[in-house]
Every structure is written in C-alpha cells, then in structure tokens.
Motif scaffolding. Structure first.
Motif, mmCIF file in Angstrom:
data_model
loop_
_atom_site.group_PDB
_atom_site.id
_atom_site.type_symbol
_atom_site.label_atom_id
_atom_site.label_comp_id
_atom_site.label_asym_id
_atom_site.label_seq_id
_atom_site.Cartn_x
_atom_site.Cartn_y
_atom_site.Cartn_z
ATOM 1 N N GLY A 1 0.831 -1.196 0.000
ATOM 2 C CA GLY A 1 0.000 0.000 0.000
ATOM 3 C C GLY A 1 0.865 1.244 0.000
ATOM 4 N N VAL A 2 1.289 1.685 1.144
ATOM 5 C CA VAL A 2 2.137 2.873 1.303
ATOM 6 C C VAL A 2 3.532 2.394 1.638
ATOM 7 C CG1 VAL A 2 2.511 5.009 2.578
ATOM 8 C CG2 VAL A 2 0.179 4.237 2.101
ATOM 9 N N PHE A 3 4.533 2.989 1.001
ATOM 10 C CA PHE A 3 5.914 2.582 1.256
ATOM 11 C C PHE A 3 6.818 3.788 1.103
ATOM 12 C CE2 PHE A 3 4.915 1.828 -3.167
ATOM 13 C CZ PHE A 3 5.964 2.419 -3.856
ATOM 14 N N SER A 4 8.023 3.655 1.603
ATOM 15 C CA SER A 4 9.020 4.733 1.564
ATOM 16 C C SER A 4 10.106 4.390 0.554
ATOM 17 C CB SER A 4 9.651 4.909 2.945
ATOM 18 O OG SER A 4 10.362 3.746 3.310
ATOM 19 N N ARG A 5 11.051 5.335 0.375
ATOM 20 C CA ARG A 5 12.163 5.083 -0.526
ATOM 21 C C ARG A 5 13.007 3.901 -0.028
ATOM 22 N NH1 ARG A 5 17.007 6.232 0.342
ATOM 23 N NH2 ARG A 5 16.521 7.821 1.895
ATOM 24 N N GLN A 6 13.218 3.812 1.301
ATOM 25 C CA GLN A 6 14.005 2.693 1.831
ATOM 26 C C GLN A 6 13.321 1.357 1.561
ATOM 27 O OE1 GLN A 6 17.119 2.931 3.272
ATOM 28 N NE2 GLN A 6 17.061 0.710 3.065
ATOM 29 N N ASP A 7 11.979 1.348 1.664
ATOM 30 C CA ASP A 7 11.261 0.112 1.340
ATOM 31 C C ASP A 7 11.466 -0.258 -0.116
ATOM 32 O OD1 ASP A 7 10.337 0.020 3.938
ATOM 33 O OD2 ASP A 7 8.486 1.111 3.479
ATOM 34 N N TYR A 8 11.478 0.734 -0.995
ATOM 35 C CA TYR A 8 11.695 0.475 -2.414
ATOM 36 C C TYR A 8 13.097 -0.088 -2.645
ATOM 37 C CZ TYR A 8 11.764 1.275 -7.482
ATOM 38 O OH TYR A 8 11.872 1.096 -8.827
ATOM 39 N N GLN B 1 20.668 4.471 -3.581
ATOM 40 C CA GLN B 1 19.728 5.530 -3.223
ATOM 41 C C GLN B 1 19.394 6.428 -4.417
ATOM 42 O OE1 GLN B 1 20.962 7.853 0.107
ATOM 43 N NE2 GLN B 1 19.415 9.410 -0.168
ATOM 44 N N ARG B 2 20.396 6.821 -5.195
ATOM 45 C CA ARG B 2 20.128 7.716 -6.332
ATOM 46 C C ARG B 2 19.274 7.014 -7.377
ATOM 47 N NH1 ARG B 2 23.311 12.232 -6.668
ATOM 48 N NH2 ARG B 2 23.091 12.241 -8.945
ATOM 49 N N THR B 3 19.558 5.713 -7.594
ATOM 50 C CA THR B 3 18.737 4.978 -8.568
ATOM 51 C C THR B 3 17.298 4.876 -8.087
ATOM 52 O OG1 THR B 3 20.702 3.710 -9.194
ATOM 53 C CG2 THR B 3 18.558 2.793 -9.793
ATOM 54 N N ALA B 4 17.112 4.616 -6.773
ATOM 55 C CA ALA B 4 15.755 4.529 -6.241
ATOM 56 C C ALA B 4 15.016 5.866 -6.375
ATOM 57 C CB ALA B 4 15.802 4.079 -4.785
ATOM 58 N N GLN B 5 15.716 6.956 -6.081
ATOM 59 C CA GLN B 5 15.082 8.270 -6.225
ATOM 60 C C GLN B 5 14.684 8.535 -7.680
ATOM 61 O OE1 GLN B 5 17.989 10.924 -4.583
ATOM 62 N NE2 GLN B 5 17.338 10.570 -2.453
ATOM 63 N N HIS B 6 15.566 8.162 -8.591
ATOM 64 C CA HIS B 6 15.247 8.365 -10.019
ATOM 65 C C HIS B 6 14.050 7.527 -10.437
ATOM 66 C CE1 HIS B 6 15.656 7.592 -14.379
ATOM 67 N NE2 HIS B 6 16.126 8.856 -14.430
ATOM 68 N N ASP B 7 14.027 6.230 -9.995
ATOM 69 C CA ASP B 7 12.895 5.371 -10.350
ATOM 70 C C ASP B 7 11.591 5.920 -9.788
ATOM 71 O OD1 ASP B 7 14.617 3.732 -11.651
ATOM 72 O OD2 ASP B 7 14.591 2.101 -10.156
ATOM 73 N N LEU B 8 11.601 6.364 -8.543
ATOM 74 C CA LEU B 8 10.367 6.859 -7.923
ATOM 75 C C LEU B 8 9.881 8.134 -8.600
ATOM 76 C CD1 LEU B 8 11.229 6.176 -4.170
ATOM 77 C CD2 LEU B 8 9.578 4.953 -5.586
ATOM 78 N N GLN B 9 10.796 9.031 -8.941
ATOM 79 C CA GLN B 9 10.378 10.238 -9.655
ATOM 80 C C GLN B 9 9.772 9.906 -11.017
ATOM 81 O OE1 GLN B 9 13.822 12.751 -9.814
ATOM 82 N NE2 GLN B 9 13.850 13.151 -7.595
ATOM 83 N N ASP B 10 10.402 8.905 -11.693
ATOM 84 C CA ASP B 10 9.876 8.489 -13.001
ATOM 85 C C ASP B 10 8.485 7.881 -12.861
ATOM 86 O OD1 ASP B 10 10.300 7.863 -15.893
ATOM 87 O OD2 ASP B 10 10.119 5.805 -15.120
ATOM 88 N N LEU B 11 8.293 7.039 -11.800
ATOM 89 C CA LEU B 11 6.992 6.410 -11.608
ATOM 90 C C LEU B 11 5.933 7.432 -11.227
ATOM 91 C CD1 LEU B 11 8.130 3.210 -9.685
ATOM 92 C CD2 LEU B 11 7.316 3.334 -12.041
ATOM 93 N N VAL B 12 6.326 8.446 -10.448
ATOM 94 C CA VAL B 12 5.373 9.512 -10.122
ATOM 95 C C VAL B 12 5.024 10.296 -11.377
ATOM 96 C CG1 VAL B 12 5.056 11.653 -8.827
ATOM 97 C CG2 VAL B 12 6.063 9.660 -7.710
#
Length: 563
Positions: A512-519, A528-539
C-alpha cells in the motif's frame, strides 16, 4: 508460479540435500566442541600452574632447610670457638691442679656437660694432672690409670709438637675407655666420645712448659643438633608436622659420627643407627667404633661430602633409603654445610666436619592435593557455567532462525507468496530475513511478468511462450519492421517500465504505502540515487502518488495501476 511453489514444498528431499544436512543442532555442536576444548584447556593450564607452584613451594622449603642446616653448623662452630678460647685463656700461664680443677667445676656449673676431661702434661719429670667429670663431679685420675686408658689424654698428637702458644689443634672424634677405678667414682669403666683440644702452656720464660688438653664431650655437640630438630629450636618460626627429621655430623673422610636425638635425653649415647639401615658401607673408623661410612655407590651422599670438603653449603635430593623411616609420604630435602675451626690467632680456618640435615615436609603433597581440588572444582564449575551459557545463547541464536523457517514453511503450505516479518535476533539473522524477502519479491515479480494479461489467458505463460515486448512508436527505430506485434497488456499500465521497476513494484503490491528505503530493500539493495530516479519516473508516469517531503515522503500505487 504459486502453484508450483506449493507443490514443490511437498516433494521429498533428494539424497544430495539429505547428505548436506548436519545431524547436530547448534546447541549440540557447541556443547560437543566447546565443552571438551574448555576442559582440556583448563586442565592443561591448571597442570602447568600446579607444576610451577609446586616448584616454587619446593624451592621455599629447600631454602628453609638450608637455613636450618647453616644455623646448626654455625652453632657447632661457636661451640668449638668458645672451647678454643677457654683453652688459650687457661694455658696463658702455668696450669696447676687447683686452677684446672676450678676451671672444670666452673665450666660444669656454667656450661653443663661441655668438658668431660682435662689434662695438664708438663714438659719436665713432674707427674701429669688428669681430671675426669662424671655425674656433675670432677675427680682426679691417677697417672697409672691415665696411662692404662685406651686413647687416653697423655698421648699427644703429632701435630701438637709444632704448635706455638696461642695455637690450638682439634682432634678427630675419639672413643676413650677408662678401666674400672675408685678415685672419686664407683669402680666402673668409663666410655667417652671426645673431641680433644691441645695447646701449649706458656712457661715463665715464654717457652712452652707443657701442654693443656681439654676434651669436649661429643654429646654436647650432638645436643645442639637435637635442639635445632626439636620444638624448642631457637629458630622455630611455625609448628611443623610430626615427622622423622634428622641431623648428622660427618667428618671430611665421609664418616657419619653421630645423629640428633630426642632433646629430652641429653646423656644418651652417640649413635647413627637411625640413618644407616637403608645404606651399605663400612662400620667403625680409626679411633671411633660407632662411626659409619656409606659405600661409594651412594653418589648423592658423596657429592655432599666433596662439597663439604671444599667448604660449600647447598641442597641435595635424598636417594632412596637415606635417613630414618618415614611416618608419612613426605618429600625429603637434604641440606649440608661445613663446620670450620680456627686453630690459630688469625682468621684462617679449616673444615673439620660438616652437618647434613634431612628435612621432611608434607607441604608439597598437601599443596598438590589442594591445587588438585581447586583445579577439579574450577573445571567442573567452568564446564557447567559454559554449558548453561551455550544452552541460553544457542536458544537465542536459533530461535529467530526457527521463526524464519516456520514462516517459510507456513508460506509453502499456504501456496501464497507474501513478505515475512523480520525474525529479529543477530545482524546476520536479520540480513538472512531480508534476503528471504528479496527472494520472495523476485519470485513475485517473476509471477507478475509471466502471469496472465488483463484480458488473460487460461494458464500461466511460460518463459518460452512469452513474446518480446514492442517499444512505443516514438522509441522505434526506422529500421524496425512495420509489421511488429502490438505490445502485450501491462499490469501497471505502462509497458515501458524497466524490469527493475516492475519487479520492485510487484514486491510492494501488498504494502500500500511505502518509503524510498522500502523500495530499495524490495529491489535488492538498490542504490539511493537509482531509487530516487525510479520513484520520480513512476510519479511522473502517474503510476505512483507522492505524499510528504524529505524523509517523511511516502508513495502509494494508484488504484488504476494495480493488476
């Protein structure tokens, strides 16, 4: 995929997997490995410490025995030195019968049974004066009886003729036999063991006017040894166990002359019967029938005699059979020390004999017994404590692993892949739980990739049956064939997502709800930078909704994007 996972859990393990399993648990392994190792380590360390401690104890006892030996030798030297001073003082001027009689009576009153015989032998035709002390009385001995006595005082040693005034010679231990006489005594024979001091008597013109002979009762020397071996010893510092300890007086030729006796029997005859039963050798030295000399094969004894001749003191280990019988199983410590005598007015001395002290102590055995008890108790206590610690620690170590195994077993029986709760415990077990969750996430992502499309097929799509995805028209190259198949239906509504994004989102479907660390964790430690990039792309694609800012940022999968 879930069906296969569930069915695979019910299949029996192969022989390859069965052989890889150990029959022992962590607790059993620790008990069977650590407990014997600790016992061996403690026993080895304890034995080495016991050996070192026993060596120190024996060294301390040996030093005490040597000190007692030196004390006895010193006391005998003082006795001989005092008698020499008496002889020199008495011979300072002509010795008359009255002077000699007064001296014998005074010495008996002041010093006890030190002098047993005294004689004044004039250089001229005058008759000699011979006095004999017995039973506290001093009586004259006629010249005729004195001449008939065996080893009597009227026979001077050869070296006496070369003495100068002030010089004194000391004879070897001599056994004297007086025939029955009635001059002051009841008619009976007299047997004496004497050390004779001979010195010139100064005449009116300074020349020797004769010789003075003072005979020391050897029992006085023996009583010194008896005193130092008794509870009345002047250097007794502590109470000692009852044991047969013995002191011997020996001469430079190796003859045992007398031994210590009971201090309460000062008039007892001299003897060496207590030390010679276990030895072989000769009996009777020239002039003294009660002496005993061990055979040359008793090497330890002759090493001590040689050291005494050279004026050395020390310790020696007793050989079997040396000394009186033992009362208990004690250890022997044999000390030896020379006895010196200064015959002249200078400080030059000569060795006239030695003291051998046979000391026995139960302390080393008692120390070994106590140390053995301490070692046993320490080993037993340490073993029990270690076993208890192993039981407790192995339980704490194995319990999270057991919970993890139970969770995986329940998942297998359920036939449904789901994220498991972290088992807790040590860092390694927590890491193992994360690895299991990543593996589950990878399996779920593969399930999503191989699953049915939204318009669905009646069964799972196998990897060989899947068609490669077709890129959107904007991303197609001019060389790409125009008859390319349309892309398959995507569960997230966007077929251009990367495999990493797909797998990670599939692992987070139930969150349901998750954080960057969970991702990051769900994707297998994504940077961390790859996760931030993926999350921004998914948003930006509209697949995720973003709430909050900074560390409190949370992401939520849009409802229209779920399978």
């Amino acid at each position: 995929m879930l069906r296969r996972f569930s069915l695979a859990g019910h299949q029996p393990p192969t022989d390859r997997h069965a052989r890889a399993n150990t029959p022992w648990s962590i607790r059993q392994t620790l008990l069977f490995v650590l407990v014997p190792a600790v016992i061996v380590l403690l026993a080895t360390t304890g034995l080495l410490l016991m050996r070192s401690a026993n060596s120190s104890v024996e060294t301390a006892i040996a030093r005490g025995s040597l000190s007692l030996t030196l004390a006895q030798a010193r006391e005998l030297q003082n006795l001989l030195a005092g008698c020499r001073e008496d002889a020199v003082a008495l011979a300072h001027k002509p010795v008359t019968r009255e002077r000699l009689h007064d001296f014998m009576e005074g010495a008996a009153a002041a010093r006890g049974m030190v002098y047993a015989e005294a004689a004044s032998i004039p250089a001229g035709p005058d008759d000699p004066v011979v006095l004999l002390k017995s039973d506290g009385r001093v009586a004259d001995v006629s010249p005729d009886v004195a001449h008939r006595a065996q080893n009597g005082p009227l026979t001077l040693p050869r070296k006496a003729t070369s003495l100068k005034p002030g010089q004194v010679s000391l004879s070897a231990l001599t056994e004297v036999y007086y025939p029955p006489m009635g001059l002051g005594f009841e008619p009976r024979q007299r047997n004496l063991a004497l050390f004779r001091l001979t010195t010139p008597v100064a005449g009116p013109d300074g020349r020797p006017a004769g010789f003075l002979v003072l005979s020391i009762d050897a029992r006085a020397a023996r009583n010194i040894l008896s005193l130092y071996n008794s509870p009345q010893s002047p250097i007794l510092g502590f109470h000692r166990t009852r044991e047969n300890r013995q002191s011997l007086f020996v001469d430079g030729q190796g003859w045992m002359l007398f031994q210590s006796e009971d201090v309460t029997e000062p008039t007892r005859e001299l003897s060496v019967a207590g030390v010679k039963p276990g030895l072989s050798g000769d009996t009777g030295s020239p002039g003294y029938d009660g002496a005993f000399r061990p055979a040359p094969d008793h090497e330890a004894y002759w090493r001590m005699i040689e050291a005494i001749r050279q004026g050395h003191a020390g310790m020696e280990r007793a050989e079997p059979g040396f000394g009186p019988p033992k009362i208990a199983s004690s250890d022997d410590f044999v000390g030896y020390a020379p006895v010196r005598f200064a015959g002249g007015s200078d400080d030059k001395t000569e060795v006239v004999g030695g003291v051998i002290y046979i000391d026995r102590s139960l302390l080393p055995r008692a120390a070994q017994f106590d140390q053995g008890n301490i070692l046993f108790l320490a080993t037993a206590g340490s073993t029990l404590l270690l076993a208890a610690l192993i039981v407790v620690l192995s339980g704490r170590i194995a319990r999270p692993m057991t919970r993890l195994a139970d969770a995986l077993r329940e998942m297998r029986h359920e036939g449904h892949l789901r994220e498991i709760e972290p088992p807790g415990g040590a860092a390694e077990i927590t890491r193992l739980g994360r690895v299991c969750n990543r593996l589950i996430a990878a399996l779920r992502a593969r399930e999503v990739t191989l699953g049915d499309s939204r318009d669905g097929a009646p069964r799972e799509a196998l990897p060989l049956e899947m068609k490669p995805p077709i890129a959107p028209k904007a991303r197609q190259t001019p060389d790409e064939p125009s008859d390319a198949q349309p892309p398959t239906s995507d569960p997230f509504g966007d077929a251009s997502l990367s495999d990493r994004q797909r797998g990670t989102l599939a692992a987070l479907l139930d969150r349901g709800v998750f954080s960057r660390q969970d991702y990051q964790d769900a994707g297998g430690d994504i940077p961390q930078r790859t996760a931030q990039h993926d999350l921004q792309d998914l948003v930006g694609r509209g697949i995720l909704d973003k709430d909050g800012r900074g560390p409190a940022t949370r992401y939520r999968l849009r409802r229209g994007s779920k399978r």
